[in-house]
Design a protein around this motif. Structure first.
Motif, PDB file in Angstrom:
ATOM      1  N   LYS A 169       0.834  -1.213   0.000  1.00 58.59           N
ATOM      2  CA  LYS A 169       0.000   0.000   0.000  1.00 58.59           C
ATOM      3  C   LYS A 169       0.863   1.255   0.000  1.00 58.59           C
ATOM      4  CE  LYS A 169      -4.038   0.177   1.901  1.00 58.59           C
ATOM      5  NZ  LYS A 169      -4.917  -0.138   0.767  1.00 58.59           N
ATOM      6  N   PHE A 170       2.010   1.209   0.695  1.00 54.44           N
ATOM      7  CA  PHE A 170       2.906   2.363   0.711  1.00 54.44           C
ATOM      8  C   PHE A 170       3.466   2.623  -0.687  1.00 54.44           C
ATOM      9  CE2 PHE A 170       6.923   4.552   1.186  1.00 54.44           C
ATOM     10  CZ  PHE A 170       6.659   5.510   2.150  1.00 54.44           C
ATOM     11  N   ILE A 171       3.916   1.582  -1.351  1.00 53.70           N
ATOM     12  CA  ILE A 171       4.493   1.742  -2.689  1.00 53.70           C
ATOM     13  C   ILE A 171       3.454   2.298  -3.661  1.00 53.70           C
ATOM     14  CG2 ILE A 171       5.411   0.467  -4.664  1.00 53.70           C
ATOM     15  CD1 ILE A 171       6.841  -1.348  -2.641  1.00 53.70           C
ATOM     16  N   ALA A 172       2.227   1.776  -3.586  1.00 57.38           N
ATOM     17  CA  ALA A 172       1.170   2.259  -4.475  1.00 57.38           C
ATOM     18  C   ALA A 172       0.826   3.723  -4.189  1.00 57.38           C
ATOM     19  CB  ALA A 172      -0.074   1.392  -4.316  1.00 57.38           C
ATOM     20  N   SER A 173       0.877   4.125  -2.923  1.00 52.15           N
ATOM     21  CA  SER A 173       0.498   5.485  -2.532  1.00 52.15           C
ATOM     22  C   SER A 173       1.571   6.517  -2.840  1.00 52.15           C
ATOM     23  CB  SER A 173       0.172   5.533  -1.031  1.00 52.15           C
ATOM     24  OG  SER A 173      -0.946   4.734  -0.740  1.00 52.15           O
ATOM     25  N   THR A 174       2.795   6.078  -3.041  1.00 51.80           N
ATOM     26  CA  THR A 174       3.908   7.013  -3.269  1.00 51.80           C
ATOM     27  C   THR A 174       4.437   6.958  -4.702  1.00 51.80           C
ATOM     28  OG1 THR A 174       5.487   5.345  -2.481  1.00 51.80           O
ATOM     29  CG2 THR A 174       4.644   6.918  -0.856  1.00 51.80           C
ATOM     30  N   GLU A 175       3.770   6.224  -5.557  1.00 58.10           N
ATOM     31  CA  GLU A 175       4.269   5.996  -6.913  1.00 58.10           C
ATOM     32  C   GLU A 175       4.511   7.289  -7.678  1.00 58.10           C
ATOM     33  OE1 GLU A 175       3.134   3.319 -10.872  1.00 58.10           O
ATOM     34  OE2 GLU A 175       1.679   3.559  -9.238  1.00 58.10           O
ATOM     35  N   ASN A 176       3.610   8.269  -7.522  1.00 58.03           N
ATOM     36  CA  ASN A 176       3.724   9.530  -8.265  1.00 58.03           C
ATOM     37  C   ASN A 176       4.069  10.714  -7.366  1.00 58.03           C
ATOM     38  OD1 ASN A 176       2.903   8.337 -10.806  1.00 58.03           O
ATOM     39  ND2 ASN A 176       0.824   8.235  -9.950  1.00 58.03           N
ATOM     40  N   ALA A 177       4.610  10.436  -6.187  1.00 59.97           N
ATOM     41  CA  ALA A 177       4.842  11.496  -5.210  1.00 59.97           C
ATOM     42  C   ALA A 177       5.977  12.433  -5.619  1.00 59.97           C
ATOM     43  CB  ALA A 177       5.143  10.899  -3.847  1.00 59.97           C
ATOM     44  N   ASP A 178       5.762  13.724  -5.408  1.00 54.42           N
ATOM     45  CA  ASP A 178       6.830  14.713  -5.521  1.00 54.42           C
ATOM     46  C   ASP A 178       7.589  14.819  -4.207  1.00 54.42           C
ATOM     47  OD1 ASP A 178       6.252  15.736  -8.244  1.00 54.42           O
ATOM     48  OD2 ASP A 178       4.363  16.358  -7.326  1.00 54.42           O
ATOM     49  N   ILE A 179       6.830  14.748  -3.109  1.00 54.33           N
ATOM     50  CA  ILE A 179       7.409  14.791  -1.763  1.00 54.33           C
ATOM     51  C   ILE A 179       6.735  13.722  -0.918  1.00 54.33           C
ATOM     52  CG2 ILE A 179       7.603  16.135   0.378  1.00 54.33           C
ATOM     53  CD1 ILE A 179       7.951  18.621  -1.248  1.00 54.33           C
ATOM     54  N   ILE A 180       7.539  13.019  -0.114  1.00 53.44           N
ATOM     55  CA  ILE A 180       7.016  12.059   0.848  1.00 53.44           C
ATOM     56  C   ILE A 180       7.321  12.582   2.251  1.00 53.44           C
ATOM     57  CG2 ILE A 180       7.115   9.701   1.726  1.00 53.44           C
ATOM     58  CD1 ILE A 180       8.052   8.837  -1.066  1.00 53.44           C
ATOM     59  N   CYS A 181       6.275  12.796   3.043  1.00 53.91           N
ATOM     60  CA  CYS A 181       6.435  13.220   4.436  1.00 53.91           C
ATOM     61  C   CYS A 181       6.390  11.988   5.327  1.00 53.91           C
ATOM     62  CB  CYS A 181       5.324  14.182   4.837  1.00 53.91           C
ATOM     63  SG  CYS A 181       5.319  15.737   3.935  1.00 53.91           S
ATOM     64  N   LEU A 182       7.524  11.653   5.912  1.00 55.37           N
ATOM     65  CA  LEU A 182       7.585  10.546   6.862  1.00 55.37           C
ATOM     66  C   LEU A 182       7.544  11.121   8.267  1.00 55.37           C
ATOM     67  CD1 LEU A 182      10.325   8.188   5.352  1.00 55.37           C
ATOM     68  CD2 LEU A 182       7.853   7.849   5.331  1.00 55.37           C
ATOM     69  N   CYS A 183       6.386  11.078   8.898  1.00 55.73           N
ATOM     70  CA  CYS A 183       6.270  11.565  10.275  1.00 55.73           C
ATOM     71  C   CYS A 183       6.995  10.593  11.200  1.00 55.73           C
ATOM     72  CB  CYS A 183       4.803  11.695  10.660  1.00 55.73           C
ATOM     73  SG  CYS A 183       3.868  12.760   9.524  1.00 55.73           S
ATOM     74  N   ASN A 184       7.501  11.113  12.319  1.00 58.49           N
ATOM     75  CA  ASN A 184       8.371  10.284  13.154  1.00 58.49           C
ATOM     76  C   ASN A 184       7.572   9.376  14.080  1.00 58.49           C
ATOM     77  OD1 ASN A 184       7.549  12.393  14.823  1.00 58.49           O
ATOM     78  ND2 ASN A 184       9.490  12.462  15.951  1.00 58.49           N
ATOM     79  N   ILE A 185       6.879   8.418  13.453  1.00 54.32           N
ATOM     80  CA  ILE A 185       6.147   7.385  14.163  1.00 54.32           C
ATOM     81  C   ILE A 185       6.623   6.043  13.619  1.00 54.32           C
ATOM     82  CG2 ILE A 185       4.161   7.393  12.559  1.00 54.32           C
ATOM     83  CD1 ILE A 185       2.433   7.155  15.224  1.00 54.32           C
ATOM     84  N   ASN A 186       6.618   5.011  14.436  1.00 57.30           N
ATOM     85  CA  ASN A 186       7.249   3.743  14.090  1.00 57.30           C
ATOM     86  C   ASN A 186       6.768   3.153  12.774  1.00 57.30           C
ATOM     87  OD1 ASN A 186       9.352   3.023  15.741  1.00 57.30           O
ATOM     88  ND2 ASN A 186       8.125   1.806  17.144  1.00 57.30           N
ATOM     89  N   TYR A 187       5.460   3.210  12.522  1.00 56.59           N
ATOM     90  CA  TYR A 187       4.988   2.555  11.302  1.00 56.59           C
ATOM     91  C   TYR A 187       5.437   3.278  10.035  1.00 56.59           C
ATOM     92  CZ  TYR A 187       0.866   5.727  11.702  1.00 56.59           C
ATOM     93  OH  TYR A 187       0.018   6.809  11.817  1.00 56.59           O
ATOM     94  N   ALA A 188       5.846   4.539  10.146  1.00 61.91           N
ATOM     95  CA  ALA A 188       6.455   5.224   9.004  1.00 61.91           C
ATOM     96  C   ALA A 188       7.920   4.828   8.854  1.00 61.91           C
ATOM     97  CB  ALA A 188       6.328   6.734   9.164  1.00 61.91           C
ATOM     98  N   ALA A 189       8.593   4.599   9.972  1.00 54.62           N
ATOM     99  CA  ALA A 189      10.001   4.188   9.919  1.00 54.62           C
ATOM    100  C   ALA A 189      10.166   2.874   9.177  1.00 54.62           C
ATOM    101  CB  ALA A 189      10.562   4.071  11.330  1.00 54.62           C
TER     102      ALA A 189
END
Length: 298
Positions: free
Chosen positions: A124-144
């Motif tokens: 789901k992450f790969i599909a959601s970021t496929e066309n991203a210009d910027i990815i915001c990774l908030c500092n929570i474990n599941y984003a890490a």
């Protein structure tokens, strides 16, 4: 319009206006229109800020199938943010209580429930970021857990490590190492902002480090060996609640930087955006459109 992917927290937020800190104990204290309950969380706040500015938003998060989670999803959908990638795997939706005084100081009590035990699904992450210009990774474990996937996209990766006091902080170093753009608050490093930001950049080789300094504005660093730029704060309307000011500064900077690649001018515009935002109560309220923001600046 930029395509922004966000992996970060959503929660219910209760804000309580108080007279001052330290908060005096009283068995009961009546606050007429002084207590508000709204959806919030860094992921939620960023999503609405980017949406207001005109960007396309892909939000990845977790909540529970409980009243709080259903309300958060309903509010996001009402504001045009898809909830397809908000997964209902929590045992309970995260919640926070924010005490704030008349000078803008605040204290946040945050219950993350079981969010730190989760990992956002790779597919789901790969599909959601496929066309991203910027990815915001908030500092929570599941984003890490998705840092390496974010780097593989080639998009700019940005993170906000909030109240950091040690550049070697084990928890936040994962995010800083991956990020092209690092934001943080100066609350734990007052008087050391210039040196501290240079140390971060030297250690993690970031492109940009920005330190939010509240009413003192913000510090912008684009190279570790030169003096950073100081962007002063601006006054647009009376301050009501400073909660969410950092999130709004972060979002507005990234919005304009994605369009122009001009860090200084982007941060100046972000200072206006954040200043206007804190004239309203609630971390996810008070966001201007790009058109209205530019009118305000001019």
């Amino acid at each position: 319009m930029s395509n922004i992917s966000i992996c970060g927290l959503v929660n219910m937020e209760v804000t309580v206006g108080i007279d001052s800190f330290p908060f005096e104990y009283r068995p009961i204290d009546y606050r007429f229109f002084g207590v508000a309950s709204n959806p919030g969380g860094v992921g939620y706040n960023l999503s609405l800020a980017f949406k207001a500015l005109g960007d396309e938003v892909n939000l990845m998060s977790f909540c529970a199938d409980d009243p709080a989670g259903r309300l958060i999803k309903a509010e996001l959908e009402a504001k045009g943010v898809s909830t397809d990638n908000i997964l209902t795997e929590n045992k309970a939706t995260a919640q926070s209580v924010v005490l704030y005084d008349k000078e803008g100081k605040r204290s946040i009590l945050c219950d993350l429930t079981d969010n730190q035990e989760l990992s956002y699904p790779e597919d789901k992450f790969i599909a959601s970021t496929e066309n991203a210009d910027i990815i915001c990774l908030c500092n929570i474990n599941y984003a890490a857990s998705r840092i390496e996937d974010a780097k593989k996209t080639g998009a700019l990766v940005a993170t906000d490590v909030h109240c950091l006091s040690d550049i070697n902080d084990e928890y936040n170093s994962r995010f800083m190492k991956a990020a092209d753009i690092v934001f943080l608050s100066n609350e734990a490093i007052m008087g050391r902002e210039a040196e501290f930001s240079a140390d971060i950049m030297r250690k993690y080789n970031n492109k940009i480090v920005i330190v939010g300094m509240g009413k003192e504005g913000a510090l912008l660093r684009t190279t570790p060996g030169e003096e950073p730029q100081h962007i002063p704060s601006v006054y647009t309307r009376p301050v009501v609640n400073t909660v969410g000011a950092g999130d709004s500064l972060f979002a507005a900077f990234l919005h304009f930087y994605a369009k122009t690649r001009d860090a200084e001018k982007s941060l100046v515009k972000a200072a206006y955006f954040a200043s206007y935002k804190i004239g309203e109560n609630g971390a996810a309220k008070g966001f201007l459109s790009e058109e209205k923001l530019l009118e305000l600046i001019n």
